[in-house]
Write a protein that holds these residues in place. Structure first.
Motif, PDB file in Angstrom:
ATOM      1  N   UNK A  80       9.897 -20.638   0.372  1.00 28.74           N
ATOM      2  CA  UNK A  80       9.279 -19.180   0.544  1.00 28.74           C
ATOM      3  C   UNK A  80       9.206 -18.943   1.969  1.00 28.74           C
ATOM      4  N   UNK A  81       9.107 -20.244   2.989  1.00 24.81           N
ATOM      5  CA  UNK A  81       8.801 -20.205   4.231  1.00 24.81           C
ATOM      6  C   UNK A  81       9.640 -19.575   5.206  1.00 24.81           C
ATOM      7  N   UNK A  82       9.436 -18.732   5.934  1.00 21.14           N
ATOM      8  CA  UNK A  82      10.281 -18.053   7.166  1.00 21.14           C
ATOM      9  C   UNK A  82       9.226 -18.339   8.333  1.00 21.14           C
ATOM     10  N   UNK A  83      10.251 -18.523   9.477  1.00 19.03           N
ATOM     11  CA  UNK A  83       9.551 -18.853  10.689  1.00 19.03           C
ATOM     12  C   UNK A  83      10.225 -17.917  11.861  1.00 19.03           C
ATOM     13  N   UNK A 170       6.290 -16.215   2.833  1.00 15.15           N
ATOM     14  CA  UNK A 170       5.198 -16.429   3.748  1.00 15.15           C
ATOM     15  C   UNK A 170       5.895 -16.315   5.143  1.00 15.15           C
ATOM     16  N   UNK A 171       5.489 -15.572   6.171  1.00 12.13           N
ATOM     17  CA  UNK A 171       5.983 -15.844   7.539  1.00 12.13           C
ATOM     18  C   UNK A 171       5.086 -16.445   8.451  1.00 12.13           C
ATOM     19  N   UNK A 172       5.462 -17.620   9.089  1.00  6.92           N
ATOM     20  CA  UNK A 172       4.950 -18.475  10.083  1.00  6.92           C
ATOM     21  C   UNK A 172       5.159 -17.702  11.377  1.00  6.92           C
ATOM     22  N   UNK A 173       4.354 -17.308  12.204  1.00  6.91           N
ATOM     23  CA  UNK A 173       4.503 -16.863  13.441  1.00  6.91           C
ATOM     24  C   UNK A 173       4.208 -17.712  14.444  1.00  6.91           C
ATOM     25  N   UNK A 174       4.944 -18.165  15.391  1.00 10.47           N
ATOM     26  CA  UNK A 174       4.459 -19.137  16.405  1.00 10.47           C
ATOM     27  C   UNK A 174       4.342 -18.243  17.671  1.00 10.47           C
ATOM     28  N   UNK A 175       3.167 -18.362  18.494  1.00  7.76           N
ATOM     29  CA  UNK A 175       2.934 -17.346  19.616  1.00  7.76           C
ATOM     30  C   UNK A 175       2.553 -18.139  20.678  1.00  7.76           C
ATOM     31  N   UNK A 233       5.649  -6.609   3.125  1.00  7.24           N
ATOM     32  CA  UNK A 233       4.206  -7.127   2.305  1.00  7.24           C
ATOM     33  C   UNK A 233       4.327  -8.817   2.327  1.00  7.24           C
ATOM     34  N   UNK A 234       5.066  -9.639   3.236  1.00  3.78           N
ATOM     35  CA  UNK A 234       4.877 -10.888   3.185  1.00  3.78           C
ATOM     36  C   UNK A 234       3.621 -11.240   3.660  1.00  3.78           C
ATOM     37  N   UNK A 235       3.023 -12.330   3.362  1.00  5.23           N
ATOM     38  CA  UNK A 235       1.916 -12.978   4.096  1.00  5.23           C
ATOM     39  C   UNK A 235       2.256 -13.465   5.319  1.00  5.23           C
ATOM     40  N   UNK A 236       1.626 -13.517   6.264  1.00  7.67           N
ATOM     41  CA  UNK A 236       1.784 -13.654   7.866  1.00  7.67           C
ATOM     42  C   UNK A 236       0.555 -14.888   8.393  1.00  7.67           C
ATOM     43  N   UNK A 237       1.010 -15.998   8.870  1.00  4.15           N
ATOM     44  CA  UNK A 237       0.304 -16.815   9.354  1.00  4.15           C
ATOM     45  C   UNK A 237       0.601 -17.019  10.810  1.00  4.15           C
ATOM     46  N   UNK A 306      -4.783 -14.924  11.780  1.00  3.64           N
ATOM     47  CA  UNK A 306      -4.322 -15.332  13.240  1.00  3.64           C
ATOM     48  C   UNK A 306      -5.356 -16.432  13.555  1.00  3.64           C
ATOM     49  N   UNK A 307      -4.704 -17.608  14.073  1.00  2.00           N
ATOM     50  CA  UNK A 307      -5.676 -18.857  14.259  1.00  2.00           C
ATOM     51  C   UNK A 307      -5.104 -19.288  15.633  1.00  2.00           C
ATOM     52  N   UNK A 308      -6.097 -19.488  16.480  1.00  2.00           N
ATOM     53  CA  UNK A 308      -5.857 -20.173  17.837  1.00  2.00           C
ATOM     54  C   UNK A 308      -5.571 -21.641  17.493  1.00  2.00           C
ATOM     55  N   UNK A 309      -4.650 -22.210  18.166  1.00  2.00           N
ATOM     56  CA  UNK A 309      -4.604 -23.640  17.981  1.00  2.00           C
ATOM     57  C   UNK A 309      -4.725 -24.641  19.145  1.00  2.00           C
ATOM     58  N   UNK A 310      -4.780 -23.937  20.285  1.00  2.00           N
ATOM     59  CA  UNK A 310      -4.677 -24.457  21.369  1.00  2.00           C
ATOM     60  C   UNK A 310      -5.179 -23.908  22.666  1.00  2.00           C
TER      61      UNK A 310
END
Ligand SMILES: Nc1ncnc2c1ncn2[C@@H]1O[C@H](COP(=O)(O)OP(=O)(O)OP(=O)(O)O)[C@@H](O)[C@H]1O
Ligand SMILES: O=C(O)[C@H](O)CO
Length: 523
Positions: A80-83, A170-175, A233-237, A306-310
């Motif tokens: 169920x993972x989208x990117x 679940x939507x993984x958003x890479x920013x 309504x998808x969850x977003x990371x 929302x997570x800062x990774x670097x």
């Protein structure tokens, strides 16, 4: 000759350190060593913030249960993972996500800079590339960091993917930085060209990234929380690689998964400040007028993590370790170098001068005055995390060479039509400052480089300079002041000593703002 004569009184007042001026050959050798160290340090700093390692630090998957852990939160994966993703570092981030989570990944769309896949292939950076039959569709666009029709097509594909998601997804958003230009979806009737013109004008007049992105958010379907809203309504990371001082998630790439808190008045103030309000196209006025009645309200982002990774701080922490391994006492001065490039250059010039004159401090008035100027300028620049006193203490206590490290993004107000970038202009201005008067008995090298490998619309990442540069340039028939007056720093460095002072890395695949290194080596 004049320089040598001016230096002599300073040497006479410097009793605390042995003063070995050396033969010209010896001085050159020392300069070469500094330049080599500077290049090495720049390369290893970038290597520390490549997307793969940062993604691996942020994400972990339990292969048995399919539980995805992001920091202290868990998410259940079941095909169920989208990117989606947009930014200068997103190709490598997507490749790492595919490697880690590939079997749960259903579909993806990313928007990355033009030419980045070819660069990664050419430079053999396989870890930055998606698999050959990847389910992630790649759009390349935004040449020279400006939104274009390719980026618009990518933005529309990203919107379409997000709008098709359900509550089970679940939507993984890479920013990452550069995301604003790679995700343009202007609210009609504003056109891409109108948005491009407005953002270009704001940037050229010295608007801060906060101001620029406030306007971008107001005119965009996806920025300022618009993407999160589309995915509901998808969850977003959202995994975010920061290229903004202080790591504000609502500013980086114009915060597509963070609700905007700005209103029309904020936008009008900004447009007024840069003299752009009167000449606004009708379409922009129309969209701004509608904005308050149709905000991307804060309630729309409760489904987002929302997570800062670097960040730049991570890069500088690594640079500090590497500099120490090369034999320098190293300290991070600031990760928030902002402000007008002229003032920032003056700051580094004074810093080198005060550091170089340090042994003479008790016996002369001039360096004390410069010390005061340095502190005043530091206060004016309002750098929240500046470690100036600590840095000067390190310099005073050091037995050998010192490396002062900083990061951030100074602002250039374009006045000329030359070719350059923030880093090259800063380096050239620092050279002019260093060359103004002789320094104490130290060798100095200053480097400024963009971690994305592209400084403004040039092929170079930045440049390095030494105090002798202005005189050497004059001998080559190049007048530093004239190049600076035209914002023509790249042309200068291209011509000066056959381009030997330019830093070339090619697109690095990451982006955590700029880094500045000031090397001080007692003779
Ligand atoms: N001729 C020039 N001389 C000096 N600076 C310039 C010149 N032309 C453009 N710039 C500056 O380059 C900057 C844009 O550079 P670049 O494309 O590297 O963007 P960036 O800020 O690193 O992008 P992002 O933050 O989106 O990654 C602007 O701040 C602009 O003022
Ligand atoms: O894309 C942008 O808006 C800038 O790089 C800041 O993140």
């Amino acid at each position: 000759m004049a320089t040598a004569l001016q230096v002599l009184p300073c040497m006479a007042r410097a009793p605390l350190r042995p003063l070995l001026w050396g033969r010209p050959g010896a001085r050159l050798a020392s300069g070469m060593a500094l330049a080599e160290h500077a290049r090495k340090l720049f390369e290893s700093t970038i290597a520390a913030v490549l997307p793969g390692p940062m993604m691996h630090r942020a994400l972990s998957l339990d292969p048995g249960s399919g539980q995805l852990k992001v920091r202290d939160r868990s998410f259940q994966l079941r095909q169920n993972l989208y990117l989606v993703g947009f930014g200068k570092a997103v190709l490598g981030m997507a490749a790492a996500a595919e490697e880690l989570l590939g079997k749960h990944l259903v579909q993806g769309v990313i928007s990355v800079p033009k030419g980045i896949r070819a660069t990664m292939e050419y430079t053999g950076k396989q870890e930055m590339l998606l698999k050959s039959h990847s389910c992630v569709q790649v759009f390349e666009g935004a040449e020279d960091n400006l939104p274009d029709h390719d980026a618009l097509r990518a933005a529309l594909a990203i919107r379409q993917l997000a709008e098709g998601l359900t509550a089970d997804d679940l939507l993984l958003v890479l920013i990452s930085g550069g995301g604003s230009a790679l995700l343009p979806a202007p609210i009609p009737p504003v056109t891409l060209e109108e948005k491009q013109t407005l953002t270009k004008l704001l940037a050229a007049r010295g608007a801060t990234i906060q101001e620029l992105n406030t306007i971008r958010k107001a005119l965009s379907q996806l920025k300022g929380g618009g993407l999160a809203q589309a995915a509901y309504p998808a969850q977003v990371i959202s995994l975010i690689l920061s290229d903004v001082v202080g790591d504000p998630v609502d500013v980086i790439a114009s915060g597509p998964t963070v609700a905007s808190v700005h209103n029309v008045q904020d936008c009008l103030h900004i447009l007024n400040r840069y003299g752009l309000r009167a000449a606004l196209p009708r379409s922009v006025k129309t969209v701004l007028a509608q904005a308050d009645s149709d905000p991307h309200g804060p309630h729309t982002c409760g489904h987002v993590l929302n997570v800062i990774i670097g960040s730049n701080a991570l890069a500088l922490a690594e640079a500090q370790k590497q500099a120490e391994a090369l034999g320098y006492r190293a300290i991070v001065l600031s990760t928030a170098m902002q402000g007008n490039v002229k003032s920032v250059a003056q700051f580094y010039g004074l810093l080198a001068r005060v550091a170089g004159a340090h042994p003479t401090l008790p016996s002369t008035g001039t360096p004390v005055e410069e010390g005061e100027q340095l502190h005043e300028l530091a206060a004016e620049l309002q750098l929240p995390d500046l470690q100036l006193k600590e840095a000067l203490k390190v310099v005073a206590g050091a037995e050998g060479p010192v490396c002062l490290l900083a990061g951030g993004e100074p602002t250039v107000q374009l006045q000329g039509s030359g070719k350059g970038g923030r880093n090259q202009e800063l380096a050239l201005r620092v050279a002019a400052e260093l060359g103004r008067r002789p320094l104490g008995p130290i060798d100095v090298l200053f480097l400024s480089g963009g971690t994305d490998g592209r400084d403004g619309p040039t092929e170079a990442a930045g440049a390095w300079v030494m105090p002798e540069l202005a005189n050497q340039a004059t001998a080559e028939g190049l007048d530093v002041a004239t190049f600076l007056a035209h914002n023509d720093s790249h042309t200068f460095f291209h011509r000066f000593q056959g381009g030997a002072h330019l830093l070339y890395t090619g697109l690095t695949g990451t982006n955590v703002m700029d880094v500045h290194f000031l090397f001080l080596k007692p003779r």
